[in-house]
Design a protein around this motif. Structure first.
Motif, short mmCIF file in Angstrom:
data_model
loop_
_atom_site.label_atom_id
_atom_site.label_comp_id
_atom_site.label_asym_id
_atom_site.label_seq_id
_atom_site.Cartn_x
_atom_site.Cartn_y
_atom_site.Cartn_z
N LEU A 134 5.93 -11.87 0.88
CA LEU A 134 4.46 -11.66 0.57
C LEU A 134 4.22 -10.69 -0.26
O LEU A 134 4.63 -9.44 -0.30
N ASP A 135 3.35 -11.12 -1.42
CA ASP A 135 2.88 -10.02 -2.47
C ASP A 135 1.77 -9.30 -1.93
O ASP A 135 0.73 -9.98 -1.83
N LEU A 136 1.97 -8.12 -1.89
CA LEU A 136 0.81 -7.45 -1.25
C LEU A 136 -0.01 -6.53 -2.19
O LEU A 136 -0.89 -5.58 -1.90
N ARG A 137 0.54 -6.51 -3.46
CA ARG A 137 -0.12 -5.77 -4.67
C ARG A 137 -1.67 -6.00 -4.57
O ARG A 137 -2.14 -7.44 -4.63
N GLY A 138 -2.51 -5.21 -4.51
CA GLY A 138 -3.88 -5.43 -4.67
C GLY A 138 -4.52 -5.78 -3.14
O GLY A 138 -5.65 -5.69 -3.02
N ILE A 139 -3.80 -5.76 -2.22
CA ILE A 139 -4.47 -5.93 -0.82
C ILE A 139 -4.12 -4.78 -0.12
O ILE A 139 -4.73 -4.42 0.94
N ALA A 140 -2.86 -4.30 -0.05
CA ALA A 140 -2.42 -3.14 0.57
C ALA A 140 -2.03 -2.00 -0.26
O ALA A 140 -1.42 -2.27 -1.30
N SER A 141 -2.21 -0.66 0.11
CA SER A 141 -1.91 0.45 -0.71
C SER A 141 -0.79 1.08 -0.45
O SER A 141 -0.24 1.82 -1.04
N PHE A 142 -0.02 0.63 0.75
CA PHE A 142 1.09 1.34 1.15
C PHE A 142 2.44 0.68 0.85
O PHE A 142 3.53 1.17 0.99
N THR A 143 2.59 -0.50 0.23
CA THR A 143 3.59 -1.18 -0.24
C THR A 143 3.24 -2.39 -1.34
O THR A 143 2.02 -2.83 -1.25
#
Length: 121
Positions: A17-26
């Motif tokens: 899962l691409d979490l860029r822009g959604i989560a700041s920790f990974t």
């Protein structure tokens, strides 16, 4: 690399899962399953060993001894290795449902393609 290493130990249902822009920790989660704790530990070992060959070391690993949910934290990548039951219970794919899935890496073919001697290029 991590997905291929997990697949080498027969990890089930891998998803990135691409979490860029959604989560700041990974930036990315890799989530996969094993049939039982010994398999999840083997998957974890394979991932850690494969990334170590590239000079990457996890910041920490949690849950290895029990093997129900192993978390391997590489900062930009967090690998979650679950038993099937634990994965269903926590439902990370649903929890992070807004995250787009990344295309899985194509498996390397063990067969070499023959190239015609008169073919240029």
């Amino acid at each position: 690399m991590a997905a291929r290493a997990a697949a080498s130990k027969k990890a089930e249902d891998p998803i990135a899962l691409d979490l860029r822009g959604i989560a700041s920790f990974t930036d990315c989660f890799l989530i996969c399953s094993g049939n039982q704790a010994r398999q999840t530990q083997a998957i974890c070992d394979a991932v850690v060993d494969a990334l170590a060959e590239r000079g990457m070391r996890p910041g920490h690993i949690e849950g290895y001894n029990l093997g129900e949910w192993i978390l391997i934290d590489y900062s930009d990548l967090v690998v979650h290795v679950f038993t099937r039951e634990t994965r269903r219970f926590y439902g990370l794919e649903k929890l992070w449902g807004d995250a787009p899935a990344l295309a899985p890496p194509r498996a390397k073919s063990s067969k070499k393609r023959k190239v015609s001697a008169d073919r240029k290029g």
